[in-house]
Motif scaffolding. Structure first.
Motif, PDB file in Angstrom:
ATOM      1  N   ALA A   1       0.842  -1.196   0.000  1.00  0.00           N
ATOM      2  CA  ALA A   1       0.000   0.000   0.000  1.00  0.00           C
ATOM      3  C   ALA A   1       0.878   1.247   0.000  1.00  0.00           C
ATOM      4  CB  ALA A   1      -0.925  -0.008   1.218  1.00  0.00           C
ATOM      5  N   ARG A   2       1.393   1.557  -1.154  1.00  0.00           N
ATOM      6  CA  ARG A   2       2.334   2.657  -1.249  1.00  0.00           C
ATOM      7  C   ARG A   2       1.726   3.997  -0.837  1.00  0.00           C
ATOM      8  NH1 ARG A   2       6.116   5.137  -5.889  1.00  0.00           N
ATOM      9  NH2 ARG A   2       6.213   7.149  -4.858  1.00  0.00           N
ATOM     10  N   ASP A   3       0.508   4.267  -1.304  1.00  0.00           N
ATOM     11  CA  ASP A   3      -0.096   5.576  -1.035  1.00  0.00           C
ATOM     12  C   ASP A   3      -0.317   5.805   0.447  1.00  0.00           C
ATOM     13  OD1 ASP A   3      -0.010   5.992  -3.702  1.00  0.00           O
ATOM     14  OD2 ASP A   3      -2.154   5.602  -4.059  1.00  0.00           O
ATOM     15  N   THR A   4      -0.818   4.763   1.131  1.00  0.00           N
ATOM     16  CA  THR A   4      -1.024   4.879   2.568  1.00  0.00           C
ATOM     17  C   THR A   4       0.308   5.124   3.267  1.00  0.00           C
ATOM     18  OG1 THR A   4      -2.577   3.097   2.143  1.00  0.00           O
ATOM     19  CG2 THR A   4      -2.382   3.842   4.409  1.00  0.00           C
ATOM     20  N   ALA A   5       1.333   4.441   2.800  1.00  0.00           N
ATOM     21  CA  ALA A   5       2.664   4.626   3.381  1.00  0.00           C
ATOM     22  C   ALA A   5       3.120   6.070   3.206  1.00  0.00           C
ATOM     23  CB  ALA A   5       3.652   3.671   2.724  1.00  0.00           C
ATOM     24  N   ALA A   6       2.946   6.591   1.995  1.00  0.00           N
ATOM     25  CA  ALA A   6       3.378   7.961   1.722  1.00  0.00           C
ATOM     26  C   ALA A   6       2.606   8.950   2.600  1.00  0.00           C
ATOM     27  CB  ALA A   6       3.178   8.278   0.244  1.00  0.00           C
ATOM     28  N   GLU A   7       1.311   8.676   2.791  1.00  0.00           N
ATOM     29  CA  GLU A   7       0.496   9.550   3.659  1.00  0.00           C
ATOM     30  C   GLU A   7       1.051   9.584   5.076  1.00  0.00           C
ATOM     31  OE1 GLU A   7      -3.677   8.353   3.674  1.00  0.00           O
ATOM     32  OE2 GLU A   7      -3.655   8.597   1.484  1.00  0.00           O
ATOM     33  N   ASP A   8       1.408   8.405   5.591  1.00  0.00           N
ATOM     34  CA  ASP A   8       1.943   8.333   6.950  1.00  0.00           C
ATOM     35  C   ASP A   8       3.233   9.138   7.077  1.00  0.00           C
ATOM     36  OD1 ASP A   8       0.240   7.072   8.693  1.00  0.00           O
ATOM     37  OD2 ASP A   8       0.883   5.053   8.120  1.00  0.00           O
ATOM     38  N   LEU A   9       4.076   9.022   6.061  1.00  0.00           N
ATOM     39  CA  LEU A   9       5.341   9.762   6.122  1.00  0.00           C
ATOM     40  C   LEU A   9       5.075  11.263   6.081  1.00  0.00           C
ATOM     41  CD1 LEU A   9       7.456   7.436   3.830  1.00  0.00           C
ATOM     42  CD2 LEU A   9       7.664   7.701   6.305  1.00  0.00           C
ATOM     43  N   GLU A  10       4.066  11.659   5.310  1.00  0.00           N
ATOM     44  CA  GLU A  10       3.684  13.070   5.240  1.00  0.00           C
ATOM     45  C   GLU A  10       3.212  13.566   6.601  1.00  0.00           C
ATOM     46  OE1 GLU A  10       4.359  16.091   3.514  1.00  0.00           O
ATOM     47  OE2 GLU A  10       4.683  14.266   2.337  1.00  0.00           O
ATOM     48  N   LYS A  11       2.381  12.734   7.261  1.00  0.00           N
ATOM     49  CA  LYS A  11       1.898  13.099   8.604  1.00  0.00           C
ATOM     50  C   LYS A  11       3.061  13.238   9.575  1.00  0.00           C
ATOM     51  CE  LYS A  11      -2.545  10.757   8.274  1.00  0.00           C
ATOM     52  NZ  LYS A  11      -3.062   9.388   8.444  1.00  0.00           N
ATOM     53  N   ALA A  12       4.032  12.339   9.437  1.00  0.00           N
ATOM     54  CA  ALA A  12       5.196  12.392  10.328  1.00  0.00           C
ATOM     55  C   ALA A  12       5.952  13.704  10.138  1.00  0.00           C
ATOM     56  CB  ALA A  12       6.112  11.204  10.061  1.00  0.00           C
ATOM     57  N   ILE A  13       6.099  14.107   8.874  1.00  0.00           N
ATOM     58  CA  ILE A  13       6.824  15.356   8.590  1.00  0.00           C
ATOM     59  C   ILE A  13       6.063  16.551   9.169  1.00  0.00           C
ATOM     60  CG2 ILE A  13       7.559  16.919   6.724  1.00  0.00           C
ATOM     61  CD1 ILE A  13       8.322  14.369   5.130  1.00  0.00           C
ATOM     62  N   GLN A  14       4.732  16.469   9.126  1.00  0.00           N
ATOM     63  CA  GLN A  14       3.936  17.545   9.723  1.00  0.00           C
ATOM     64  C   GLN A  14       4.206  17.648  11.223  1.00  0.00           C
ATOM     65  OE1 GLN A  14      -0.101  16.690   8.582  1.00  0.00           O
ATOM     66  NE2 GLN A  14       0.397  17.073   6.431  1.00  0.00           N
ATOM     67  N   GLN A  15       4.453  16.526  11.870  1.00  0.00           N
ATOM     68  CA  GLN A  15       4.758  16.540  13.301  1.00  0.00           C
ATOM     69  C   GLN A  15       6.147  17.118  13.564  1.00  0.00           C
ATOM     70  OE1 GLN A  15       2.794  15.842  15.883  1.00  0.00           O
ATOM     71  NE2 GLN A  15       1.085  15.300  14.520  1.00  0.00           N
ATOM     72  N   ASN A  16       7.102  16.715  12.728  1.00  0.00           N
ATOM     73  CA  ASN A  16       8.483  17.157  12.953  1.00  0.00           C
ATOM     74  C   ASN A  16       9.241  17.106  11.628  1.00  0.00           C
ATOM     75  OD1 ASN A  16      11.111  17.589  13.688  1.00  0.00           O
ATOM     76  ND2 ASN A  16      11.117  16.106  15.379  1.00  0.00           N
ATOM     77  N   ASP A  17       9.439  18.305  11.065  1.00  0.00           N
ATOM     78  CA  ASP A  17      10.066  18.310   9.741  1.00  0.00           C
ATOM     79  C   ASP A  17      11.587  18.256   9.819  1.00  0.00           C
ATOM     80  OD1 ASP A  17      10.718  20.822  10.548  1.00  0.00           O
ATOM     81  OD2 ASP A  17       9.543  21.873   9.010  1.00  0.00           O
ATOM     82  N   SER A  18      12.123  18.061  11.015  1.00  0.00           N
ATOM     83  CA  SER A  18      13.581  17.935  11.087  1.00  0.00           C
ATOM     84  C   SER A  18      13.993  16.586  11.682  1.00  0.00           C
ATOM     85  CB  SER A  18      14.174  19.098  11.875  1.00  0.00           C
ATOM     86  OG  SER A  18      13.545  19.196  13.137  1.00  0.00           O
ATOM     87  N   ASP A  19      13.166  15.574  11.478  1.00  0.00           N
ATOM     88  CA  ASP A  19      13.521  14.237  11.952  1.00  0.00           C
ATOM     89  C   ASP A  19      14.134  13.451  10.781  1.00  0.00           C
ATOM     90  OD1 ASP A  19      13.635  11.601  12.665  1.00  0.00           O
ATOM     91  OD2 ASP A  19      11.652  11.526  13.575  1.00  0.00           O
ATOM     92  N   PRO A  20      15.418  13.185  10.848  1.00  0.00           N
ATOM     93  CA  PRO A  20      16.104  12.556   9.705  1.00  0.00           C
ATOM     94  C   PRO A  20      15.586  11.155   9.368  1.00  0.00           C
ATOM     95  CG  PRO A  20      17.566  12.692  11.621  1.00  0.00           C
ATOM     96  CD  PRO A  20      16.335  13.462  11.961  1.00  0.00           C
ATOM     97  N   ASP A  21      15.068  10.432  10.365  1.00  0.00           N
ATOM     98  CA  ASP A  21      14.534   9.087  10.111  1.00  0.00           C
ATOM     99  C   ASP A  21      13.438   9.100   9.051  1.00  0.00           C
ATOM    100  OD1 ASP A  21      16.094   7.536  11.689  1.00  0.00           O
ATOM    101  OD2 ASP A  21      14.650   7.305  13.334  1.00  0.00           O
ATOM    102  N   ILE A  22      12.603  10.132   9.102  1.00  0.00           N
ATOM    103  CA  ILE A  22      11.473  10.192   8.169  1.00  0.00           C
ATOM    104  C   ILE A  22      11.982  10.286   6.738  1.00  0.00           C
ATOM    105  CG2 ILE A  22       9.327  11.364   7.586  1.00  0.00           C
ATOM    106  CD1 ILE A  22       9.397  12.657  10.366  1.00  0.00           C
ATOM    107  N   TYR A  23      12.968  11.148   6.523  1.00  0.00           N
ATOM    108  CA  TYR A  23      13.479  11.322   5.154  1.00  0.00           C
ATOM    109  C   TYR A  23      14.192  10.063   4.672  1.00  0.00           C
ATOM    110  CZ  TYR A  23      12.160  16.065   6.109  1.00  0.00           C
ATOM    111  OH  TYR A  23      11.421  17.161   6.435  1.00  0.00           O
TER     112      TYR A  23
END
Ligand code: NAG
Ligand code: NAG
Ligand code: NAG
Length: 628
Positions: free
Chosen positions: A386-408
Motif C-alpha cells: 500500500a504505497r499511497d497509505t505509506a506515503a500519507e503516513d510519512l507526510e503526517k510524520a513530517i507535519q509533526q516534525n520536519d527535522s527528523d532525519p529518520d522520516i526522510y
C-alpha cells in the motif's frame, strides 16, 4: 549480472527491503541470480544444469533468452518440427508390421464379429490387429462427430483386441470431453504404463489431475513431459510454472497455520530492521540506574529496552516478551505510546502485520508527536503493497516534525524501492544534512548513485565512508557488493574480509553474516568455487542458524553441484524460516520444483539418463579443474 545494476523489481523483492536496506541488495542478487538461473531447479543433476537450464529459461522467459541451449528455431522450422512430430504420432500404430495402411482397411465396425473378452480369445493375432485398427478408426470418427459414448465403446473394444497406449489415450480424450476426470486418469495411466514417454497421454493426465485439484501429481506429469520434449513445448513449460505456484500456495497454507506466531526471524534480519532507525537514548526514568520492580509495566519496559541493547537473538526474544508483558501489566504512564510502538515492532517482525498495525495506531493515538510510529506504520503498509497509505503516513510524520532525519531516510527507501532514484537521492541527502552520523543514509546514497549510473560518485561516497566510518562493517560490505557487481572480484573479496573483521571486533556476540554470504557468492561467481563457497555459507549458518539468506544461498550452491536431495532440505528450511506468506510461497516453489525433479528421476530412470546425456558437454567441461 548481480543485483545493483539490474533494473529494480516493481515490488520490493519478498517485501523485504522496506525498512531493511541492509539486506535488500543481497536478496536482490539472490533472487536475480535465482531467476536468471531459474531453470536450475528443473534439472536433475548439476551436469545437466547448463544445457537444459538454458532451454527452460528460453521457453519460460522468452522476453530474455539467456543463451538458449538449442538454436532458436524460426517459425518455419518450428512448424516443420511440429509437422514431423505429428507424423511421428500418427505413425505410431503402424510401427506394428502387421498393420495395413488406414484407407485400405476401413470397413464399418458393424461388420465385425462380436467383440468380448471370450470372443477375442478365439481370434488369430492378425484378426486382432485388423479389428483393433478398424475399431480405432471408427472410434476416431465418432469422436470427431462428438458421439463420445459411442467412441468410448469402440475404443474399449479396440483395447480388448490390442492393449495399445494410443487407444487408451484416445478413450481418455473422450472422457476428457465428458469431464470425467477420474476416468481420464485411469486411461492415461494405462497408456503411460505401456509407453512411459507418451507425452500426449502425460499432458492429458496432468490436465485431469489439475481438474481434480491434485496439483503435485499434475506438476510431476507436466515436468516429465517437459523433460521428454526437451523443453520444446511452451504450453507444458507454462503449465509447470503455473502448477508450481499452485502447489506452493497449497503447501504454504499448512506452514502458515502451523507457524509459531511468537517466533522471531533470525538476528541478522531483526538487527537489520532495528538499525534502520536511529538509536534513541532510553527515556528518562527507565535507565539502569532507576530501580523498578519486574512485576510492573515500567519494570518490563526497562527489561525490554535493556535486552534490545544486547542485539542478540536471546536479547530480542527477551525484549519481545517483556513488551508484551508491559502492556498486560499496564500503568505505563508516559511510556504507554512507546510500549505500543515497541510491541508493534516485534509483532511486525514476527509477521503479525495486522496486530502490529493496530499497535502503531494506538501508539499514534496516544502520542501523535511520536514520529517513529508513523514511520514504522508506513513501512508496514509498504510491505503490504500500500504505497499511497505509506506515503500519507510519512507526510503526517513530517507535519509533526520536519527535522527528523529518520522520516526522510524512510521516504528515500520508498522511492528507492520504486526505482525513483532521483527522489531517493534527494531524501537521503536531506537525512544526511539533518544528521550526518547515521551511516545507512550514506550507504544508501552511494547505492542509489550507483543505480543512477554515477559510478564514480558512488565509489567516492563509499571511499569517504570508509574514512569517516572506518569501524562500521556495513560500509565495507556494501562497497564490496558494488565492486562485485562491476566484476572486480578480488577487490570485493578484500572488502568482505574487512567487513567480517570489523564484525568480529565490534560485535563478536551478534555478528552480521551478510559479508560471509557475499564472499561465498563472489567465489562462486568468480570461479565456480563450490566447496569454499559452501564452507562460508556453513560458517554463516553456525553464527546465525536461522539466517534465511544463508539457507537460500546454500540451497542454490548445492543444487549447482547436483546435490539435489540436500538442496531440497535447505529450500524447505527456507520456507520454514520465511516471515510472510509471500516469502513462504516463494521458497516453497523452489522446494517443489526440486522435489519434482527428484520424483521424475525416481519414476522415470530413463529420463534421468536422458538429462545426463543432454548435459554431458555442459558444466562438467566448463568447471576449472581444481580451481581455487
Ligand atoms: C524532531 O526530531 C529531532 C530528531 O529526532 C529532534 O531532535 C527534535 O527534538 C524533534 N522536534 C520535535 C519538535 O519533536
Ligand atoms: C566525512 O569526511 C568529510 C571530508 O572527507 C567531511 O567533510 C565530513 O564532515 C565527514 N563526515 C562525518 C560524518 O564525519
Ligand atoms: C482421429 O483422427 C483424426 C485424423 O483422421 C485426427 O485429427 C484426430 O486427432 C483423431 N482423434 C483422436 C481422438 O485421436
Amino acid at each position: 549480472m548481480s543485483g545493483a545494476s539490474a533494473a529494480p523489481p516493481p515490488m520490493p523483492p519478498l517485501g523485504r527491503p522496506v525498512a531493511v536496506p541492509v539486506e535488500s541488495s543481497v536478496w536482490d542478487r539472490i533472487t536475480n541470480w535465482a531467476s536468471e538461473n531459474k531453470a536450475l531447479v528443473y534439472t536433475i543433476a548439476g551436469v545437466a544444469v547448463v544445457v537444459t537450464g538454458a532451454g527452460v529459461v528460453y521457453y519460460l522467459n522468452d522476453t530474455k533468452p539467456s543463451a538458449p541451449a538449442q538454436p532458436r528455431l524460426s517459425k518455419k522450422e518450428r512448424r516443420k518440427q511440429k509437422e514431423a512430430e505429428r507424423q511421428a504420432e500418427a505413425g505410431k500404430p503402424s510401427t506394428s508390421p502387421t498393420e495395413q495402411p488406414k484407407a485400405a482397411a476401413v470397413e464399418s465396425a458393424d461388420e465385425l464379429p462380436e467383440i468380448t473378452e471370450s470372443t477375442v480369445a478365439t481370434f488369430t493375432n492378425e484378426q486382432r490387429q485388423e479389428y483393433a485398427l478398424k475399431l480405432k478408426n471408427d472410434g476416431n470418427k465418432s469422436y470427431g462427430s462428438k458421439d463420445y459414448n459411442r467412441a468410448i465403446e469402440l475404443y474399449s473394444q479396440a483395447i480388448l483386441c490390442k492393449p495399445d497406449p494410443i487407444f487408451y489415450s484416445n478413450r481418455a480424450a473422450c472422457y476428457n470431453a465428458l469431464s470425467d476426470w477420474d476416468k481420464v486418469v485411469e486411461d492415461t495411466t494405462a497408456a503411460v504404463n505401456l509407453d512411459p514417454t507418451y507425452v500426449k497421454a502425460l499432458n492429458r493426465r496432468a490436465n485431469a489431475y489439475e481438474h481434480l485439484s491434485m496439483f503435485s501429481e499434475s506438476l510431476l506429469d507436466f515436468t516429465a513431459s517437459c523433460i521428454i520434449d526437451e523443453f520444446r513445448n511452451e504450453n507444458s513449460a507454462a503449465s509447470v510454472e503455473k502448477l508450481l505456484k499452485k502447489v506452493a500456495e497449497q503447501k504454504a497454507e499448512g506452514i502458515i497455520k502451523s507457524k509459531n506466531p511468537n517466533k522471531l526471524p533470525s538476528p541478522t534480519f531483526v538487527s537489520n530492521y532495528i538499525q534502520s532507525f536511529r538509536v534513541k537514548p532510553r527515556p528518562t526514568g527507565l535507565e539502569d540506574s532507576v530501580e523498578l520492580a519486574d512485576s510492573t509495566g515500567k519494570g518490563q519496559m526497562q527489561i525490554g529496552l535493556r535486552a534490545m541493547e544486547k542485539k542478540t537473538h536471546e536479547g530480542y526474544e527477551e525484549a519481545a516478551t517483556a513488551f508484551e508483558k508491559a502492556l498486560e501489566l499496564g500503568d505505563l504512564g508516559d511510556y504507554e505510546a512507546l510500549a505500543y510502538n515497541l510491541r508493534g515492532t516485534f509483532r511486525c517482525l514476527r509477521g503479525s502485520q495486522e496486530q502490529a498495525l493496530q499497535d502503531m495506531d494506538k501508539s499514534i493515538e496516544l502520542d501523535p508527536s511520536m514520529t517513529q510510529s508513523y514511520v514504522k506504520r508506513a513501512s508496514m503498509h509498504l510491505e503490504m503493497g500500500a504505497r499511497d497509505t505509506a506515503a500519507e503516513d510519512l507526510e503526517k510524520a513530517i507535519q509533526q516534525n520536519d527535522s527528523d532525519p529518520d522520516i526522510y531516510y524512510h521516504r528515500a527507501q520508498l522511492h528507492f524501492i520504486h526505482g525513483e532514484f532521483q527522489d531517493a537521492a534527494k531524501d537521503y541527502q536531506m537525512s544526511i544534512d539533518l544528521d550526518k552520523e547515521f551511516i545507512f543514509s550514506h550507504i544508501q546514497l552511494g547505492v542509489t548513485q550507483y543505480k543512477m549510473g554515477s559510478v564514480a560518485s558512488s565509489m567516492a561516497t563509499f571511499r569517504r565512508c570508509t574514512k569517516n566510518f572506518s569501524k562500521v562493517p556495513d560500509v565495507y560490505n556494501y562497497y564490496g557488493e558494488l565492486l562485485l557487481d562491476q566484476g572486480k572480484f578480488d577487490e570485493a573479496i578484500l572488502q568482505f574480509d574487512t567487513a567480517m573483521d570489523m564484525e568480529k571486533q565490534t560485535k563478536p556476540m551478534a555478528m552480521n553474516v551478510l559479508p560471509l554470504i557475499n564472499k561465498a557468492l563472489t567465489l562462486f561467481q568468480q570461479k565456480s568455487e563450490f566447496s569454499e563457497a559452501e564452507q562460508l555459507c556453513g560458517k554463516a549458518l553456525i553464527i546465525d542458524p536461522e539466517c534465511d539468506i544463508a539457507v537460500a544461498t546454500m540451497a542454490q550452491l548445492l543444487l549447482q553441484q547436483g546435490k539435489v536431495t540436500e538442496a531440497l532440505k535447505y529450500f524447505e528450511r527456507a520456507a520454514e524460516l520465511a516471515r510472510t506468506p509471500g516469502e513462504i510461497v516463494n521458497a516453497l516453489s523452489y522446494a517443489e520444483a526440486t522435489r519434482t525433479q527428484l520424483q521424475v528421476q525416481e519414476k522415470y530412470p530413463q529420463l534421468a539418463a536422458k538429462l545426463q546425456g543432454m548435459g554431458g558437454a555442459g558444466m562438467g567441461g566448463g568447471l576449472p579443474p581444481g580451481a581455487h
